[in-house]
Design an enzyme around this catalytic site. Sequence first.
Site, PDB file in Angstrom:
ATOM      1  N   ASP A 261       0.829  -1.205   0.000  1.00  0.00           N
ATOM      2  CA  ASP A 261       0.000   0.000   0.000  1.00  0.00           C
ATOM      3  C   ASP A 261       0.872   1.268   0.000  1.00  0.00           C
ATOM      4  O   ASP A 261       1.643   1.494   0.941  1.00  0.00           O
ATOM      5  CB  ASP A 261      -0.875  -0.077   1.270  1.00  0.00           C
ATOM      6  CG  ASP A 261      -2.023   0.891   1.254  1.00  0.00           C
ATOM      7  OD1 ASP A 261      -2.070   1.769   0.374  1.00  0.00           O
ATOM      8  OD2 ASP A 261      -2.878   0.788   2.150  1.00  0.00           O
ATOM      9  N   ASP A 321     -10.478   4.249  -1.355  1.00  0.00           N
ATOM     10  CA  ASP A 321     -11.127   3.215  -0.541  1.00  0.00           C
ATOM     11  C   ASP A 321     -12.644   3.158  -0.731  1.00  0.00           C
ATOM     12  O   ASP A 321     -13.316   4.182  -0.846  1.00  0.00           O
ATOM     13  CB  ASP A 321     -10.846   3.459   0.945  1.00  0.00           C
ATOM     14  CG  ASP A 321      -9.388   3.200   1.282  1.00  0.00           C
ATOM     15  OD1 ASP A 321      -8.575   3.033   0.353  1.00  0.00           O
ATOM     16  OD2 ASP A 321      -9.064   3.181   2.490  1.00  0.00           O
TER      17      ASP A 321
END
Length: 497
Positions: A261, A321
């Site tokens: 990430d 997200d």
Amino acid sequence: MRHLIAFLALCLSAPLLFATDLSGIWASSVKPPDGHTDRQVLVLRQSGNELTGKWERAWGNLTIHQGMINGNHFELKAKTDDGYTISCEGTLDGDKLRFKVHEPNIMPYELTAVRSTTDPFVVANVIAPPAVKDLAPNGLAKTPPMGWNSWNLFAGKIDDKTVRGMADALVSSGMRDAGYIYLNIDDTWEGDRDAKGVIHSNNKFPDMKALADYVHSKGLKFGIYSSPGPYTCAGYEGSYGHEAQDAKTYAAWGVDYLKYDWCSASRLYPDSAMRAVYQKMGDALRATKRPIVYSLCQYGRDNVWTWGDKVGGNLWRTTGDINDTYKRMMEIADTQSAIAKFAGPGHWNDPDMLEIGNGGMTTDEYRTHMSLWAMFAAPLLAGNDVRKMTDDTKSILLNKEVIAVDQDPLGKQGQLAFKRGDVDYWKRELSGGGAAIAVVNRANAPTSVTIPWADLGIGSNFVFKEVWSGLDVKSQSNSSFTIPPHGVVLLRMEMVH
Ligand code: GLA
């Protein structure tokens, strides 16, 4: 008289002479109960009683938009570009700042910061990324990975016990046998590095190897998470400068899947360096000789779909997200069609993990979520509590027909065919000349449709099953449906010869 004037002059100038000046760098470092090191930095400028500057967290910076000092008492309010706001109030106590921090959804907590000559978040001599090359496919993820990930529901509250419980539940619920094989721990497992630079898990995960063994003993695979930056998005230790070492550690633990990430790597590298930075870990994973699915998470920046497979990526996030709302789920869905052609066996577009069963959408909306993700050939990573699923949740996540659409071996991602008013028609080619059609009603009221076969390019030589209502094979003449608000009709078409 002269003495009196001197005395008055001294009194007037005292606040100036002795006024505190907080300008400078203040660093705080604490170990919360999980045992990782949490750092926070205040970079302050003082002008009169006003304080400005930035408040740095491992995951990013906040701008101080309101700050003041009065005597030894100070107060700050800071926010990120997207509006996340934190505040504190405290005192200058000798050479220390002692303050209480307030942030959304957590109990206020106390910090102590001391002056620092350098900013711990500023990395000097950033390591140059490697020269770009093409890595050969690793042969994994021939169909989109399926499993479970801890983030959507548990976030920082994931621990060894919960993961073991989830492993048991993946088996007892039938999820494993339906294909949900990967049990992936997301952010907040990380502890600190030892003197040799080896990463250790924090107190929540006393023995990662033992946990991986347990997960494997259940016939599941084990996934983990890190960042190419010095810190993860939640502010835990990242892999920057330790890529090869971390890949070896993961392999020794028995890791089968890595989500990597971007997070704090953005402090070090421009987006144009992403490909090379991701390649570095792709190479490191290869060097371990262990088959490890490589999941890139950089929110779809730098057109990752054009190079994700070349760094050894098996999947790459295409957006920011998801959250557990119909609105956000559909926002993500609406961006997937344009990049469909970049997905295929071994390398998938990842519109983020599933929210099904987390409570923020209606059952019809969750069916739409699952149907669209299947149309996208998306990775299916459940994000709910598998230990206590309602019958509705089970009926969605365990529906064999929708899973078969997602896992179709042709691996061709579906696309939006057209919109008619509030109704979206999606089409996906399936192996053996088959097709899937998803019809989504975006309206807040039920709507009736008759499938426009010809417009969808479906000839008369097809029969179909509607995935959610039952498995009766139907002919095209029998194709009128009433679709609930935000609901879906999902058709699996089969050619008749
Ligand atoms: C980012 C990712 C999420 C999750 C969190 C963890 O926001 O996009 O999927 O991994 O970080 O901190």
